[in-house]
Design an enzyme around this catalytic site. Structure first.
Site, PDB file in Angstrom:
ATOM      1  N   SER A 105      29.764  51.078  46.166  1.00 56.56           N
ATOM      2  CA  SER A 105      30.108  50.820  47.533  1.00 56.56           C
ATOM      3  C   SER A 105      29.936  52.092  48.384  1.00 56.56           C
ATOM      4  CB  SER A 105      31.715  50.639  47.616  1.00 56.56           C
ATOM      5  OG  SER A 105      32.312  50.949  48.568  1.00 56.56           O
ATOM      6  N   SER A 106      29.842  52.069  49.707  1.00 53.64           N
ATOM      7  CA  SER A 106      29.477  53.216  50.373  1.00 53.64           C
ATOM      8  C   SER A 106      30.426  54.164  50.293  1.00 53.64           C
ATOM      9  CB  SER A 106      29.048  52.975  52.052  1.00 53.64           C
ATOM     10  OG  SER A 106      30.314  52.085  52.316  1.00 53.64           O
ATOM     11  N   CYS A 107      31.824  53.820  49.864  1.00 54.81           N
ATOM     12  CA  CYS A 107      32.973  54.726  49.925  1.00 54.81           C
ATOM     13  C   CYS A 107      32.665  55.970  49.003  1.00 54.81           C
ATOM     14  CB  CYS A 107      34.380  53.942  49.751  1.00 54.81           C
ATOM     15  SG  CYS A 107      34.317  53.503  48.218  1.00 54.81           S
ATOM     16  N   TYR A 134      39.377  53.951  44.201  1.00 59.66           N
ATOM     17  CA  TYR A 134      38.313  53.005  43.929  1.00 59.66           C
ATOM     18  C   TYR A 134      36.929  53.926  43.916  1.00 59.66           C
ATOM     19  CZ  TYR A 134      35.321  49.290  45.323  1.00 59.66           C
ATOM     20  OH  TYR A 134      34.196  48.193  45.342  1.00 59.66           O
ATOM     21  N   LYS A 138      34.010  53.877  40.968  1.00 62.02           N
ATOM     22  CA  LYS A 138      32.589  53.710  41.048  1.00 62.02           C
ATOM     23  C   LYS A 138      31.612  54.775  40.444  1.00 62.02           C
ATOM     24  CE  LYS A 138      32.878  49.468  42.426  1.00 62.02           C
ATOM     25  NZ  LYS A 138      32.508  48.433  41.550  1.00 62.02           N
ATOM     26  N   HIS A 177      39.153  43.313  54.323  1.00 60.66           N
ATOM     27  CA  HIS A 177      38.400  44.345  55.024  1.00 60.66           C
ATOM     28  C   HIS A 177      38.573  44.057  56.639  1.00 60.66           C
ATOM     29  CE1 HIS A 177      36.571  44.877  50.869  1.00 60.66           C
ATOM     30  NE2 HIS A 177      36.982  46.164  51.217  1.00 60.66           N
TER      31      HIS A 177
END
Length: 306
Positions: A105-107, A134, A138, A177
């Site tokens: 994920s871009s997070c 989260y 990842k 989201h």
């Protein structure tokens, strides 16, 4: 070519099943449910891989949610996502001939990373607080995958998609989201004949969204073209403000009331855009622009969700 899709009932997984099942490149598409494969149990994962030994695995399985869910169930998000990835990667140790496409994920990128955010920004700064558990899960999966590659020779490609949306998304009020959350609430407001729709913040932040079938197409492209990069950003290369997003959604949903931007709530990051030049330079590009994607998503919502 046999491919195993983990998380086949979710937003990304269901798109992959549709995409791969119609692609003659894949001779067999496996997408087991939890009764057949429990990703929270190492022995279940180990036995399934040993029995089926696919050529490719796409890991789209994860516990996901919006900001509120991430910040409320912090322990659940890190524990469940860690279990999924640890069990999978450990079970893969004897099978370095199996290529893994791992969805991140871009997070994972630092809160204050320069925009557009490049792959090399990983681990260069502090994470965004609300979804750091989260993100840490990842990041751990990426480090585990790199370790398997260096020690055992595995081929693992970690994909970092931007904000995803599309059919089979989660449209709940509190755990969704941005796009499904707004769409679900706006539709409900319309049906209840409400005349005011509240949006948190000023609406000025810029965001990037990717229609989920474009991600499935990118994954197919990576597999078929034998791409072997450690980390690849997957974005739409299209920015839109939250305000523009809301107004476009009003037109599609048919909501004719007023929008109230509640500035008592924070905006968050003013801008978040991925640098997708790596995947674009390889020859892939997204096909679905935001307005078309919103229309497709709302059509699905009306037909299949309600």
């Amino acid at each position: 070519m046999k491919v195993l899709i983990l998380g086949g009932s979710g937003l990304v997984g269901s798109s992959l099943v549709r995409k791969f099942s119609s692609n003659s490149y894949f001779t067999e598409v496996l997408y087991p449910d939890r009764k057949s494969l429990n990703l929270f149990e190492y022995d279940s994962v180990k036995a399934y891989i040993a029995e089926n030994q696919p050529n490719f695995i796409v890991n789209a399985a994860a516990k996901v949610g919006g900001i509120l869910a991430n910040n409320t169930y912090r322990a659940d998000f890190i524990l469940e996502n860690l279990k999924i990835n640890i069990n999978l990667l450990e079970a893969l140790i004897p099978y370095n001939q199996i290529k893994l496409i791992n969805l991140g994920s871009s997070c994972i990128y630092p809160l204050n990373a320069d925009n557009p955010i490049r792959e090399k920004s990983i681990m260069t700064g502090e994470l965004e607080k609300t979804n750091s558990p989260y993100a840490m899960a990842k990041l751990t999966a990426i480090e585990l995958g790199n370790s398997l590659h260096l020690q055992y020779g595995h081929r693992i490609v970690n994909l970092m998609p931007t904000n995803l949306y599309g059919p089979n998304d989660n449209f709940s009020d509190k755990e969704s989201h941005v796009i499904p959350g707004l769409m679900g609430r706006m539709h409900s407001t319309k049906i209840q004949r409400g005349d005011l729709f509240e949006v948190w913040g000023t609406g000025s932040p810029l965001r990037e969204f990717l229609y989920v079938d474009d991600l499935a197409d990118a994954i197919s492209f990576i597999i078929e073209n034998e791409v072997n990069e450690e980390i690849i950003n997957i974005g739409s290369n299209e920015e839109i403000s939250i305000k523009e997003l809301v107004f476009s959604m009003m037109e599609i949903v048919g909501f004719e009331g007023e929008v109230y931007f509640n500035t008592d709530y924070p905006d968050g990051n003013p801008r978040k855009l991925l640098d997708s030049s790596k995947i674009l330079s390889l020859g892939w590009k997204p096909k679905v622009r935001i307005k078309e994607g919103l229309e497709l998503t709302y059509d699905w919502y009306l037909k299949d969700k309600i």
